[in-house]
Scaffold this motif. Structure first.
Motif: not given
Length: 551
Positions: A318, A321, A325, A467, A469, A486
């Motif tokens: 990630c 974030s 998330s 991932t 955000g 996210s």
């Protein structure tokens, strides 16, 4: 109606705002009404009870901080009233074997991907040739080789894009003002190129450069050699051309020993060239070009063929974030991890600074006391060393993290750990150690996005799920990096760099399980050759970790 707030775990004493909430609003959750004492931005948290100075704050069911002042019910949790705090952990509590119920994998048990089968039984999702410098002194020579080979052999980007700077030049020559230039729209040139079919089974020649190999600590030079050995050994790599100066700390002999330790018995062609043993730089480059060309001939003999999903090794990462998330994207990755583990594949959870506060949960999932002890020791030594150098794990959240709701490292960690799903932990790996066991593996890397993805590929990941955000363009030279947002707002805003959206989980239109299955289907396509956005943009980041202070 879409929920306005969320309580992640029954033990939590805060609620997460799923949308912007105004001061004075009445918000209900589980038949309890809260009156907000101030504006609560989306992704941030507010207290669900009156709290006194020194009280514990819980999220995801774990301690994530301690209050520094009295906080009234309905008030915003911020860096001004909360400091990082975590529970103590111990491997002595590892009393019984962790019991896990795997998810239903019926939909995927007979699925395959089209990959490159290697002699050691691994399967690559790409077929890349590497050109590697052992020391920064060779970076220029690597760039010369890149200019000589990439375009001529048809390995440049198929859709080569460039901004139309010519129009600015013409405007300047004609006397345009700086105001006019700043307000001009610059068009994007697109030069459609057809890939050269000379080596159709080779995805790319990847040219790595770095600032290491000499001048730093000997330990860092040795770690670099082991990292490069992991890259050569990765199932996505067909072979390598290695350039050495000759006098540096990162000696070719160390890299060769590292390859031997991995059981690398000449299954792939690897060519070593040492500049100080060759008369001129021109001769060095000429020899490197010829050997790389011969290597490409060999690499091209391998074609994509069906492989079971248990040949996937997925890195879980990630970066950038946000407060969503840990609620959407990371749990979706966790479900993908559980599905793949249930199918006999391997996953890798990295970024040890972002596991701070959930150590006990992870220790309890370790299948052996040896693994639990190893994880506990690495975490303690890493945090202690970082603290001595001026910043422990508590310093990890970035300004962007804090702005979007991740105000302590423990909050960030509790959400980040969700990428590892719920399965048992089969192995714990230190930096550059290789994945050898199916199931969930923990890998020590820093939280720095590129250093961590670099480490995941070096330990054997043939796909990385990443991932975000806030949005980040990170990629990797040898391993496709799938970007997962996210929230839908980010996906729509930055879909030139993001591949997959989990915002439906926040919006209530899709479950974590449904979205996880969709993402695994997407992964199968990528493993079979589908280009991710980072590949289309030639985002090939490579930063070896120097094990000083890097979080």
């Amino acid at each position: 109606m879409k929920n306005e707030v969320l309580k992640i775990h029954p033990k939590d004493n805060v609620l997460v705002a799923l949308t912007d909430l105004a001061k004075g609003s009445h918000v209900s959750y589980e038949d309890v009404e809260y009156i907000l004492q101030e504006d609560i931005p989306a992704k941030h948290k507010f207290a669900i009870t009156n709290l006194s100075e020194g009280d514990s704050i819980y999220m995801y069911g774990v301690l994530v901080g301690r209050t520094t002042e009295n906080i009234s019910q309905g008030s915003l949790i911020t860096t001004n009233n909360l400091v990082h705090d975590t529970e103590k952990y111990s491997t002595d509590k590892l009393s019984q074997k962790f019991v896990w119920k795997a998810p239903d994998v019926t939909k995927f048990k007979d699925r395959t991907f089209l990959g490159y089968h290697r002699a050691n039984g691994t399967v690559g999702t790409e077929n890349n040739w590497l050109v590697i410098p052992l020391v920064f002194c060779q970076n220029r020579n690597v760039e010369v080789l890149k200019k000589a080979l990439v375009e001529k052999l048809g390995f440049d980007t198929q859709q080569h894009s460039g901004f139309n700077v010519d129009s600015l030049i013409e405007d300047y020559k004609s006397g345009a003002s700086t105001h006019d230039i700043l307000n001009k729209n610059i068009s994007l040139n697109k030069d459609e190129r057809v890939k050269n079919q000379l080596f159709p089974n080779v995805d790319a020649i990847r040219f790595l450069t770095h600032d290491g190999g000499c001048g730093g600590s000997t330990d860092d030079a040795i770690a670099l050699c082991h990292l490069l050995a992991g890259y050569i050994n990765n199932s996505n790599v067909a072979g390598a051309t290695v350039l050495s100066l000759g006098c540096q700390h990162a000696q070719a002999s160390i890299l060769k020993q590292a390859l031997e330790k991995l059981g690398f018995e000449n299954e792939k062609p690897v060519y070593f060239l040492e500049q100080q043993d060759i008369h001129t730089e021109q001769e060095l480059l000429s020899e490197a070009i010829k050997k790389t060309f011969v290597g490409l001939i060999e690499a091209n003999k391998i074609e994509r063929k069906p492989a079971a999903l248990d040949k996937l090794v997925i890195g879980l990462e990630c970066g950038g974030s946000d407060g969503f998330s840990g609620i959407s994207a990371n749990p979706v990755l966790g479900h993908v991890s559980d599905l793949l583990v249930g199918l006999g594949g391997a996953t890798i959870l990295s970024e040890f600074p972002e596991l701070n506060g959930v150590e006990q949960e992870l220790i309890n999932r370790c299948q052996t006391k040896e693994s639990a002890d190893k994880f506990s020791k690495i975490m303690a030594v890493y945090n202690e060393k970082a603290s001595l150098l001026g910043g422990g794990f508590s310093a990890n959240p970035s300004p962007g993290n804090i702005k979007d709701g991740l105000i302590t490292d423990a909050i960030k960690s509790a959400g980040a750990a969700k990428k590892g799903g719920t399965s048992p932990i089969e192995d714990v790996l230190d930096y550059t150690e290789q994945v050898v066991k199916p199931g969930l593996n923990l890998l020590c890397t820093p939280g720095n996005d590129v250093e961590s993805t670099t480490g995941l590929a070096g330990s054997g990941a043939n796909i990385i799920l990443f991932t975000t955000g806030l949005g980040t363009p990170t990629g990797n030279p040898i391993t496709p990096v799938v970007k997962v947002s996210s929230n839908t707002k980010l996906y729509n805003k930055m879909n030139d760099i993001i591949d997959f959206n989990t915002g439906g989980v926040i919006e209530g239109t899709s479950t974590i399980e449904e979205t996880g299955e969709q993402l695994l289907n997407f992964v199968i396509d990528v493993a079979s050759g589908k280009l991710v956005k980072a590949r289309q943009l030639e985002q090939n980041d490579f930063i070896p970790w120097k094990r000083g202070m890097s979080l």
